[in-house]
Enzyme design. Structure first.
Site, PDB file in Angstrom:
ATOM      1  CD  GLU A   4      95.727  30.203  43.572  1.00  0.00           C
ATOM      2  OE1 GLU A   4      96.534  31.105  43.307  1.00  0.00           O
ATOM      3  OE2 GLU A   4      96.035  29.012  43.764  1.00  0.00           O
ATOM      4  CG  ASP A   5      97.413  35.554  47.194  1.00  0.00           C
ATOM      5  OD1 ASP A   5      97.558  35.209  48.362  1.00  0.00           O
ATOM      6  OD2 ASP A   5      98.298  35.451  46.328  1.00  0.00           O
ATOM      7  CB  ALA A   6      90.200  35.881  46.591  1.00  0.00           C
TER       8      ALA A   6
END
Lengths: 338, 1150
Positions: B768-770
């Protein structure tokens, strides 16, 4: 397939890397025995030193597994104790660099000091008092003033003011206790030209620093290397018909200078695969499809160690070997390796 | 060919050009302009600056408009004494000055105002002539108030200062200016967008079959809106001040056109379709038996809504009618000597437009068309405000002199000037209040506008810059029409297509493109004369028949008919050539509308326009020669304008033009050449490298995020004391720049760092885009930032001669300062550089116990004892310690001592901190990994950031990938690359560099895992990407509580992190627990852990008692203890107070 691929090759394809893991255990290839044994290892293990200088070294470690080679690399980066500035006591700082930032900058300055003479400073113990056995004291004081003899019309701050720039060379070592015996050459920044701060008339920096031992795992400033890494020895195999003529020239241009040469027959031959950077450019051209096989030797590690200057690169590598050995001994002592 | 070589060797290229035939090209062949025609853009910005629209507008107000206002209100006369008069001869705004009269130096600079909470204002001087007794006295240089001064305007001390002078004034040379400083805060008057004034807009309601032409008249005195609309196919005049809709023929008759034939000719001309549609209206008027002007006026007069002041005499219907028609209907057409003809023609034209729309419904106007909009700027808004205040000032002055003059015999000779200065404060405070609150309330127009000004956001340099180019719309945000929000084709080159907020204000808040100019008002009179000189027939001599004759084009100046011409194209050409020669203002636009058979000339302010290169005979007038001169500094932008090589076009005039984007696209119809295509974007969108490769919403996201990036704010950032300031410790200029970045000098005040990014999956903490961050990079200073927070304390003075004071340090028995006072110094202020920990005092203020009563008699004398003061210290409340960065002790405008303490925190990136690239790709830090665990390349490089490749497919931010390749090529090559929109470094060239330097053309490297030591099986996309650290940091957001404060009223836990509030178990969570049947958990969460309260309930009456006693039944029998939520108990009691008796019926549970 006509010829057999060597077992210790990593394959370089246009879109992926194959055979990256080692296969030196029994039963991987039917009918072949690649299991590890000491004699074979002793026979195969080679170390070849390409060059060593004060700060850099390149050497080959041949015949070990990636896990061992990587362990040395990891230890060099993160586990060799090194001295670095940890505590900064600021008496006065009227520069525009804030105290925390100044302290951070000071901490990152690599120091030339043999860490072997020092003991660990126990950071976790609040009652622990620094002694000459574990703490090195440095001083820095600089005050900027206007230069009355500055040449007319100059705008160079170095000429206009005294102490306009504070460099790492301005750090003064203050030996404590027996430290003058241990460090007869004193302790100083390895690179005297590191700029710490810029000052203007009226600004002043006056501080005391305490240096302690630490390891790179805790903070990058304790790492003795700028970086330590390795790469695998590239291999280039020209297969089938030799590449000749214009094609050979094009083939040569697909590699860095000195990798491929053209012999008297006008054929492209591999001169020095070691110089290849594995740009895989040759795989882009359809005319070389099936004419060349790229690879890397899985057990040939070309190490590059760049020291920050605290120790020589060979010292760093030897220390990493010692440390690995010590770890093994601990495992053996507690029978953990079983 | 010639052009290319000209770039490098000016002389040789010129020689080449002199050859009759060169490389197969003759002298007369088209010559390519230098590739460097974009250099006109920096030349433009050098002259105009980035916020020129604000400065121009303010300068116009201060230099021109304010004089006009005073001219219009120049005389003040007394109702009592007919002899008395006061006349304003002149008005000037001086240079900013200190308010304190007794200070040594009256010069003031903006930074002092910011620090001391002052207003950066200049005195307004007037020259007056008035009567004193029998004499006429002239007085010059009278101060009537103070005007807040826009920074960098003509009246600001900063104009014309070089970098060094700016530095001595502690001002940032890169700061754009264009804002005000009022009471120490920087305030921007946003550009307001509205429908143009005094222009006819025709609209249709297709469903109801209504067509209407409307015009908003705006003059200095009044604003009114007049409609001409259809009702059952008949046409009426509608105005707010007239109760009933007036049949249009009647209205025209009232304007002095009694003949039906003339009316028909004026409206419909000889076109039979129009005549047919219109003729029904004749009947309407005839039915009412109105045939003369007098009858019509009386009819209108009887319908006028009268709101007369009680004093004034009643008017006859005729007078009312004349009054209404002359002054309120279409108010911007003035009526002299009861000659209504001009107004009649205007009305007839409006009617004609309605008739045209009825015949052909496509002939309606588009409200959203940029050419129909005007932008209102600071200067215009201030002039409205100033005129209102000036009128009020004169009113007040008049009443106060009347009061004196009323007295029959005065002891001394009356000097009116004594009374004028009393009211000077009204102008000052009126201006200050309006700018600092943003409430623009004008009595004249009954205008009440809130939110006109905003505090200049100093989050980053870009956010400040973005705010200066912002345009807010007057449309309501709640209305669900998409029209005003949509991207209009006419916005091209004027408004940035990317920079708009998401959500509520999407499309309503816009931003100016890079190369735009907003016009100010130009004089109409010379243009009127010019129109006649150029051969137009004046309207006084023409009839409707001629007006609408075939081939006749009306000439309209700012929407009003001036005359007609039969050769519109020629007329326009001649007019334009005059403009290009500089005979008339460059900002006058003219265009031909063939549908309306009209030539429109616009001189009004607020039109957006932009410069374009003129093309004549398929050749660009700007040649390499000119560019060379520009490069060498022999020409500036204004020279291009003066020489007629470049001209400004507004949206309407663009419609008459054929604009080529590149020189090779010029055809024989081309009239203009674009200076540079990337100027369609604004300043903020200009930061994005390769934006033309990105999915468009990503660019919009980046525009919002670029404003939140932490970086350098201004050169004077360390001198400033802002409420909240985020600074990056080691900001870098991006590897991949754009031309815009250089133009707005983002490379000098950057907000981000070039991170080496590996696009690969790592550890599972990157979903999730981390992002995965390298610990060693952080150790070495990556993403390190500082947060500076201000605390202001004023030491107040009270009416009884007491005042707040600072106390020293409290000491324990051993003489050491107590812990809370550890960082204080003897003056009660903290030491600079000290660490403040939670609970410590950093300003030891004391307030007098008795601040209201007179001190006389209480403690006997001025020597106050310790008892007279109580501690009111400023305590540091934050679990994270800060350092004292600055302490400022000064005095504000009210001469009260002012203490400002600046607290500093230095933060290294941690888990959960937010980062973003320049492509709308934001992500939080998911894990921080040791350097030795990071993958590394052959050269030993390991990434600063690992980004998950899943971020790419759905976002389609190809620009980011190209940024990486260009950045990598720049790194290995030792050069900075460009990612300018519609240009920039070509990917092919970048790949070539990579191959040359021994890298793969694709930017993908062979990496080795740091964990296993083996090669990774895939090639990893690896290189530098510019990353911004955003202001959202975990440290400011993390929050948890076990026990803590409760609200007083309900005894429930407080809400919000700032109040150490509880974490709410909301309705939906409650629903889950109910569904699950976890009744005990529900009970615990909603009552026991919240506001459980033990009450005594009487089993008899069901009401609550206390102490085991029921006050209603007067007995202790049957009283039971019950635990209920305090809120429930409160509800019962509140119901009781409303005469509702909630009774609890008790029963055994089991």
């Amino acid at each position: 397939m006509a010829e057999k691929k060597p077992r210790n090759r990593v394959g370089i394809e246009a879109d992926r890397v194959t055979d990256v893991s080692s296969t030196d255990f029994p039963g991987y290839y039917p009918g072949e025995d690649h299991s590890w044994n000491l004699e074979k290892f002793q026979e195969n293990l080679k170390i070849h030193i390409e060059y060593i200088s004060e700060l850099n070294a390149e050497f080959d470690l041949i015949g070990v597994d990636a896990s061992i080679a990587n362990a040395f690399r990891r230890i060099m980066i993160s586990e060799i104790p090194t001295l670095a500035i940890e505590y900064v006591y600021i008496e006065n700082n009227t520069s525009i660099i804030q105290d925390e930032v100044l302290a951070h900058r000071l901490g990152l300055i690599p120091l030339k000091a043999n860490p072997d003479y020092l003991r660990w400073f126990k950071k976790d113990d609040p009652d622990f008092e620094p002694t000459d056995y574990d703490t090195v004291v440095l001083q820095l004081s600089a005050k900027c003033t206007a230069n009355p003899n500055a040449p007319e019309g100059t705008t160079d701050p170095k000429l206009l003011y005294n102490n306009a720039h504070v460099y790492a060379r301005d750090i003064v070592y203050e030996p404590q206790g027996r430290q003058s015996e241990w460090f007869p050459e004193g302790i100083a920044a390895t690179n005297p030209d590191i700029l710490i701060a810029k000052l203007r008339p009226g600004q002043e920096i006056d501080l005391t620093m305490h240096c302690i031992l630490g390891i790179g795992q805790d903070h990058a400033k304790f790492s003795p290397v700028a970086t330590a890494s390795y790469r695998l020895l590239p291999t280039i195999d020209i297969i089938g018909e030799p590449i000749t003529g214009e094609l050979a020239k094009k083939f040569r241009s697909c590699f860095p200078k000195g990798v491929i040469s053209i012999n008297s027959k006008g054929e492209a031959v591999v001169k020095d695969a070691r110089k290849d950077t594995v740009s895989r450019e040759v795989l882009r051209h359809p005319e070389f499809e099936g004419r060349v096989r790229l690879g890397r030797q899985r057990d040939h590690f070309i190490y590059t160690v760049e020291s920050t200057g605290a120790m020589t690169p060979d010292e760093i590598f030897l220390k990493s070997v010692q440390l690995l050995k010590k770890k093994c001994q601990i495992l053996r002592k507690f029978n953990l390796a079983a | 060919m010639a052009a290319k070589s000209s770039g490098a060797h000016p002389d040789s290229s010129f020689n080449d050009l002199l050859q009759p035939v060169y490389h197969g090209k003759g002298l007369s062949d088209p010559i390519k302009t230098a590739e460097d025609k974009w250099l006109l853009l920096p030349a433009f910005l050098k002259i105009k600056g980035l916020v020129k629209q604000h400065l121009d507008s303010f300068n116009y107000f201060v230099n021109v408009d304010i004089k006009k206002i005073v001219k219009a209100n120049e005389k003040v006369v007394s109702d009592v004494d007919p002899e008395f008069y006061l006349k304003y001869l002149d008005i000037r705004v001086g240079m900013p000055q200190r308010k304190e009269q007794n200070s040594l130096n009256t010069n003031i600079h903006p930074h002092e105002c910011r620090l001391r909470d002052l207003t950066y204002a200049a005195p307004i001087f007037v020259d007056v002539e008035y009567t004193r007794g029998k004499k006429i006295v002239v007085r010059k240089g009278l101060e009537i108030g103070r005007m807040p001064i826009m920074l960098r305007s003509a009246r600001c001390v900063l104009t014309g200062k070089n970098e060094q002078e700016m530095a001595t004034l502690m001002e940032c040379p890169l700061d754009p200016g264009g804002y005000f400083i009022v009471n120490g805060t920087e305030k921007v008057i946003l550009v307001q967008e509205q429908l143009s004034k005094n222009r006819i807009i025709v609209e249709a309601d297709e469903k109801k079959g209504i067509f209407q032409a409307s015009v908003t008249s705006s003059t200095h005195e009044r604003k009114s809106k007049t409609y001409i609309l259809t009702k059952h196919n008949k046409i009426y005049l509608k105005h707010n001040s007239i109760a009933e809709d007036i049949p249009i023929v009647l209205a025209l008759k009232a304007c002095g056109i009694p003949s039906d034939l003339e009316i028909l000719q004026l409206v419909a001309g000889s076109d039979l379709r129009y005549q047919e549609v219109f003729s029904i209206n004749m009947e309407e008027c005839a039915k009412l038996n109105i045939f003369t002007q007098q009858q019509a006026l009386e009819y209108i007069g009887s319908k006028v809504k009268t709101s007369r002041r009680p004093m004034s005499p009643r008017l006859t219907p005729l007078q009312e009618g004349i009054e209404a028609l002359a002054n309120t209907v279409i108010a911007h057409i003035s009526v002299n000597d009861l000659d209504f003809r001009e107004k009649a023609i205007y009305m007839a034209i409006m009617t004609r437009r309605v008739v045209m729309a009825m015949v052909n419904p496509q002939l309606v106007d588009d409200r959203d068309y940029v050419g129909n909009k005007r932008l209102e700027l600071a200067g215009q808004l201030l002039s409205l405000l100033f005129e209102d205040l000036f009128k009020k000032f004169n009113q007040d002055f008049k009443t106060s002199i009347d009061k004196v003059l009323k007295k029959p015999n005065r002891t001394s000779e009356f000097d009116a000037l004594m009374n004028i200065t009393i009211h000077s404060n009204n102008i000052t405070t009126g201006m200050n209040r309006a700018i600092s609150t943003g409430n623009w309330s004008l009595k004249r127009f009954k205008m009440e506008r809130a939110g006109v000004t905003h505090v200049l956001s100093r989050l980053s340099y870009i956010s400040a810059l973005g705010m200066m180019t912002r345009i807010s719309s007057q449309f309501e945000k709640t209305r669900k029409v998409s029209g005003p929000r949509a991207l209009q084709p006419s916005q091209f080159g004027m408004l940035c297509p990317s920079d708009t907020p998401e959500g509520e204000a999407c499309g309503l808040v816009k931003n100016l493109a890079l190369m735009t100019h907003i016009t100010t008002d130009d004089e109409e009179e010379p243009i009127k004369r010019l129109v006649h000189v150029l051969g137009a027939e004046g309207i006084s001599t023409i009839t409707g028949h001629e007006l609408h004759a075939p081939g006749a084009y009306g000439i309209f100046l700012n929407g009003t008919l001036l005359g007609i011409t039969r050769t519109p194209i020629k007329f326009v050409q001649r007019f334009r050539s005059l403009r290009r020669k500089g005979r008339v203002s460059a900002f006058i636009s003219l265009n031909v509308n063939h549908h309306h058979k009209a030539v429109h000339i616009a001189t009004d302010g607020g039109r957006i326009c932009r410069p374009l290169i003129i093309v004549e005979k398929s050749k660009s007038l700007v040649t390499p020669k000119h560019i060379e001169a520009l490069k060498e500094g022999r020409m500036v932008f204004d020279d291009f304008l003066k020489k007629g090589l470049v001209e400004y076009l507004d949206v309407n005039e663009e419609n008459d033009c054929m604009i080529a984007i590149y020189e090779h696209q010029i055809t024989k119809n081309t009239t203009h050449l674009e200076i540079e295509p990337f100027t369609v974007l604004g300043a903020v969108a200009g930061l994005i490298p390769y934006p033309h490769h990105n999915q468009s919403p990503r660019n919009t996201y980046q525009c919002a995020m670029g404003k939140q990036a932490i970086g350098a704010i201004a050169y004077n950032q360390l001198q400033r004391i802002d409420t909240l300031l985020y600074l990056m410790v080691y900001p870098q200029q991006p590897m991949v720049k754009t031309r815009t970045i250089e133009l707005i000098q983002y490379d000098k005040l950057p907000a981000g760092q070039n991170a080496t990014v590996a696009v690969m999956s790592y550890s599972g903490y990157d979903i999730e885009d981390a992002l995965v961050l390298n610990k060693a990079s952080i150790d070495r200073g990556f993403g390190r930032c500082q947060v500076l927070r201000k605390n202001t304390t004023t030491l107040k003075r009270y009416s009884n001669q007491t005042h707040d004071r600072l106390d020293g340090i409290k000491k324990d028995q051993e003489g050491n300062p107590i812990y809370k006072h550890a960082i204080l110094e003897n003056d009660g202020l903290p030491g600079v550089g000290e660490q403040v920990v939670n609970g410590m005092v950093y300003v030891n203020k004391q307030v007098p116990t008795n601040a209201s009563d007179s001190m006389l008699g209480t403690s006997g004398g001025p020597t106050a004892s310790a008892d007279d003061y109580k501690d009111s210290p400023v305590v540091y409340k934050n679990p994270e310690p800060s350092y004292i960065d600055k302490v400022l002790l000064t005095a504000s405008e009210s001469e009260q001592p002012l203490v400002k303490v600046l607290l500093r925190q230095t933060r290294r990136p941690e888990l959960g901190d937010k980062f973003s690239s320049r492509h709308g790709q934001k992500g939080v830090c998911g894990i921080i990994v040791q350097q030795e665990d990071m993958p590394f390349s052959d050269s030993g490089v390991c990434p600063d950031i690992i980004m998950n490749p899943h971020g790419f497919p759905s976002r389609m931010t190809v620009g980011k990938m190209i940024e990486l390749v260009s950045g990598k090529a720049g790194v290995v090559d030792g050069s900075l690359q460009y990612g300018t929109a519609f240009g920039g470094s070509k990917l092919e060239d970048m790949s070539k560099i990579l191959i040359e330097k021994g890298y793969s053309y694709s930017g993908k490297d062979m990496l080795t895992s740091g964990v296993s030591g083996e090669c990774l099986q895939a090639y990893i996309f690896f290189g530098p990407i510019y990353y911004q650290k955003l202001k959202h940091m975990v440290l400011d957001k993390m929050h948890a509580r076990a026990r803590g404060p409760r609200a007083v009223l309900t005894r429930q836990p407080t809400e919000g992190r700032s109040r150490d509030g509880g974490l709410r178990l909301g309705e939906m969570e409650r629903d889950c627990l109910i569904a699950y049947g976890a009744s005990q958990l529900l009970l615990e969460r909603l009552m026991l852990s919240s506001d459980a309260f033990e009450v005594d309930v009487c089993g008899e009456c069901g009401l609550m008692g206390y102490n085991g006693w029921c006050t209603t039944c007067k007995s202790a029998k049957n009283v039971y203890k019950l635990t209920i939520p305090y809120a429930a108990k409160l509800l019962f009691q509140e119901l009781l107070s409303m005469n509702v008796a909630p009774r609890l019926k008790l029963a055994d549970a089991f």
